[in-house]
Design an enzyme around this catalytic site. Structure first.
Site, mmCIF file in Angstrom:
data_model
loop_
_atom_site.group_PDB
_atom_site.id
_atom_site.type_symbol
_atom_site.label_atom_id
_atom_site.label_comp_id
_atom_site.label_asym_id
_atom_site.label_seq_id
_atom_site.Cartn_x
_atom_site.Cartn_y
_atom_site.Cartn_z
ATOM 1 N N SER A 1 2.830 -1.791 10.492
ATOM 2 C CA SER A 1 4.263 -1.735 10.811
ATOM 3 C C SER A 1 4.995 -3.047 10.501
ATOM 4 O O SER A 1 5.847 -3.490 11.273
ATOM 5 C CB SER A 1 4.478 -1.314 12.276
ATOM 6 O OG SER A 1 3.968 -0.009 12.496
ATOM 7 N N ASN B 1 0.866 -1.177 0.000
ATOM 8 C CA ASN B 1 0.000 0.000 0.000
ATOM 9 C C ASN B 1 0.904 1.229 0.000
ATOM 10 O O ASN B 1 1.446 1.591 1.035
ATOM 11 C CB ASN B 1 -0.896 -0.028 1.246
ATOM 12 C CG ASN B 1 -1.757 1.218 1.361
ATOM 13 O OD1 ASN B 1 -1.838 2.014 0.424
ATOM 14 N ND2 ASN B 1 -2.393 1.396 2.511
ATOM 15 N N TRP B 2 1.050 1.820 -1.168
ATOM 16 C CA TRP B 2 1.952 2.982 -1.270
ATOM 17 C C TRP B 2 1.327 4.259 -0.725
ATOM 18 O O TRP B 2 1.985 5.288 -0.655
ATOM 19 C CB TRP B 2 2.366 3.178 -2.740
ATOM 20 C CG TRP B 2 3.420 2.216 -3.201
ATOM 21 C CD1 TRP B 2 3.995 1.203 -2.470
ATOM 22 C CD2 TRP B 2 4.056 2.171 -4.497
ATOM 23 N NE1 TRP B 2 4.927 0.546 -3.231
ATOM 24 C CE2 TRP B 2 4.990 1.116 -4.484
ATOM 25 C CE3 TRP B 2 3.913 2.922 -5.663
ATOM 26 C CZ2 TRP B 2 5.782 0.803 -5.588
ATOM 27 C CZ3 TRP B 2 4.698 2.603 -6.764
ATOM 28 C CH2 TRP B 2 5.634 1.554 -6.732
ATOM 29 N N LYS B 3 0.040 4.216 -0.396
ATOM 30 C CA LYS B 3 -0.665 5.408 0.095
ATOM 31 C C LYS B 3 -0.437 6.567 -0.893
ATOM 32 O O LYS B 3 -0.395 6.328 -2.084
ATOM 33 C CB LYS B 3 -0.216 5.724 1.522
ATOM 34 C CG LYS B 3 -0.300 4.472 2.412
ATOM 35 C CD LYS B 3 -0.184 4.742 3.866
ATOM 36 C CE LYS B 3 -0.274 3.410 4.615
ATOM 37 N NZ LYS B 3 -0.438 3.551 6.032
ATOM 38 N N GLU C 1 -5.812 -5.170 10.281
ATOM 39 C CA GLU C 1 -4.862 -4.078 10.524
ATOM 40 C C GLU C 1 -5.286 -3.303 11.769
ATOM 41 O O GLU C 1 -6.129 -2.388 11.676
ATOM 42 C CB GLU C 1 -4.842 -3.113 9.340
ATOM 43 C CG GLU C 1 -4.285 -3.681 8.075
ATOM 44 C CD GLU C 1 -3.666 -2.585 7.201
ATOM 45 O OE1 GLU C 1 -2.490 -2.714 6.855
ATOM 46 O OE2 GLU C 1 -4.355 -1.602 6.890
ATOM 47 N N GLY D 1 1.673 2.419 10.785
ATOM 48 C CA GLY D 1 2.588 3.562 10.667
ATOM 49 C C GLY D 1 3.212 4.014 11.978
ATOM 50 O O GLY D 1 3.755 5.116 12.063
ATOM 51 N N HIS E 1 -9.789 0.746 4.084
ATOM 52 C CA HIS E 1 -8.578 1.037 4.864
ATOM 53 C C HIS E 1 -8.915 2.026 5.981
ATOM 54 O O HIS E 1 -9.724 2.931 5.800
ATOM 55 C CB HIS E 1 -7.490 1.613 3.940
ATOM 56 C CG HIS E 1 -6.168 1.688 4.624
ATOM 57 N ND1 HIS E 1 -5.835 2.727 5.459
ATOM 58 C CD2 HIS E 1 -5.112 0.841 4.627
ATOM 59 C CE1 HIS E 1 -4.620 2.513 5.944
ATOM 60 N NE2 HIS E 1 -4.157 1.376 5.464
ATOM 61 N N GLY F 1 2.691 -1.054 4.324
ATOM 62 C CA GLY F 1 2.661 0.367 3.953
ATOM 63 C C GLY F 1 4.073 0.901 3.771
ATOM 64 O O GLY F 1 4.726 0.651 2.757
ATOM 65 N N GLY F 2 4.554 1.617 4.774
ATOM 66 C CA GLY F 2 5.848 2.301 4.711
ATOM 67 C C GLY F 2 6.973 1.477 4.099
ATOM 68 O O GLY F 2 7.696 1.949 3.200
ATOM 69 N N GLU G 1 -7.438 4.532 7.115
ATOM 70 C CA GLU G 1 -7.236 5.952 6.798
ATOM 71 C C GLU G 1 -8.426 6.499 6.016
ATOM 72 O O GLU G 1 -8.786 7.664 6.162
ATOM 73 C CB GLU G 1 -5.911 6.139 6.037
ATOM 74 C CG GLU G 1 -4.717 5.998 6.976
ATOM 75 C CD GLU G 1 -3.441 5.508 6.318
ATOM 76 O OE1 GLU G 1 -3.318 5.582 5.085
ATOM 77 O OE2 GLU G 1 -2.554 5.048 7.062
HETATM 78 P P1 PGA Z 1 2.366 0.510 7.644
HETATM 79 O O1 PGA Z 1 0.941 0.676 6.907
HETATM 80 O O2 PGA Z 1 2.997 -0.754 7.113
HETATM 81 O O3 PGA Z 1 3.134 1.731 7.237
HETATM 82 O O4 PGA Z 1 2.102 0.439 9.095
HETATM 83 C C1 PGA Z 1 0.103 -0.421 6.678
HETATM 84 C C2 PGA Z 1 -1.161 0.031 6.013
HETATM 85 O O5 PGA Z 1 -1.622 1.143 6.275
HETATM 86 O O6 PGA Z 1 -1.750 -0.698 5.203
#
Ligand code: PGA
Length: 247
Positions: free
Chosen positions: A209, A8-10, A171, A177, A96, A230-231, A98
């Site tokens: 994370s 997930n590159w956001k 999640e 994050g 998600h 993500g990150g 977010e």
């Molecule tokens: P993260 O994000 O790996 O940066 O914690 C995961 C996600 O939001 O899908």
């Protein structure tokens, strides 16, 4: 059932050039996987989907990070499942945290989106997870159950043939994050709980994370069928290590 690793590159990276560079570094022989043991999906911002889909192959496919639940019409700024599919996306992330937090996504809109995206032939990565407050109040299972039951309302009955196209990503919101990834024990408990509500063939992923140091344990010890990253997915070297830990 292959493990599924989703990036997930956001809202990253800042240019198409950079997006192609990261994507290319993940594919090809250099990456060391060919898609036979593990499925890898990159979910970039919409604007890069088409360019990256042209670079995709057996080992690496492309997905969106959201989609709207109507087919077309006066919905300024939105994108339909058919449009996303037409760009070359195979997958889409829905629900998600977010999107739930910043863009008013509810269990009901998540349900409409999942149904529409399945109809369009997209494969779904359906995200659920409790906040820190919900966890501290001992409400984790209640929240997960509600998110699954409303999010998947009518999906298992009316879309039964398509349930292999559905993966659930657990999640915990407090783990996203933050560097504070969920312990393997607690993840296992949640995965076992989620299994009660989905079909046997539905893959359950862990996200929050994830790094190469902790990724393997979610698959080997917590029973996850994949990861949502993500990150760490924007760093090709690190992401390749994560994929390899899931092979
Ligand atoms: P993260 O994000 O790996 O940066 O914690 C995961 C996600 O939001 O899908």
């Amino acid at each position: 059932m292959k493990n599924l690793i989703v990036a997930n590159w956001k809202m990253n990276p800042n240019s198409q050039k950079e997006a192609k560079e990261i994507f290319s570094a993940l594919g090809g022989p250099a990456s060391g996987w060919d898609g036979s043991n593990v499925e890898v999906v990159i979910c970039p911002p919409f604007v890069y989907v088409s360019a990256l889909a042209r670079l995709s192959d057996e080992a690496l496919s492309v997905g969106g990070q959201n989609v709207f639940y109507e087919d077309n019409g006066a919905f300024t700024g939105e994108i339909s499942s058919a449009m996303l599919k037409d760009l070359g996306a195979e997958y889409v992330i829905i629900g998600h945290s977010e999107r739930r937090k910043y863009f008013g996504e509810t269990d009901e809109t998540v349900n409409k989106k999942i149904k529409k995206a399945l109809e369009a032939g997209l494969k779904i990565i359906f995200c659920i997870g409790e906040t820190a407050e919900e966890r501290d109040a001992g409400r984790k299972n209640e929240v997960l159950e509600r998110q699954i039951k409303i999010g998947l309302k009518d999906v298992s009955t009316n879309y039964s043939l398509l349930t292999t196209n559905l993966s659930v990503a657990y999640e915990p919101v407090w783990a996203i994050g933050t560097g504070n990834n969920c312990s393997v024990e607690e993840t296992k408990e949640s995965i076992d709980f989620i299994k009660k509500f989905v079909k046997l063939e539905t893959r359950i992923l862990y996200g929050g994370s994830v790094k190469s140091e902790n990724s393997g344990a979610y698959i080997k010890e917590a029973g996850a069928n994949g990861l949502l990253v993500g990150g760490a997915s924007l760093n090709a070297e690190e992401f390749i290590k994560i994929v390899k830990s899931a092979e």
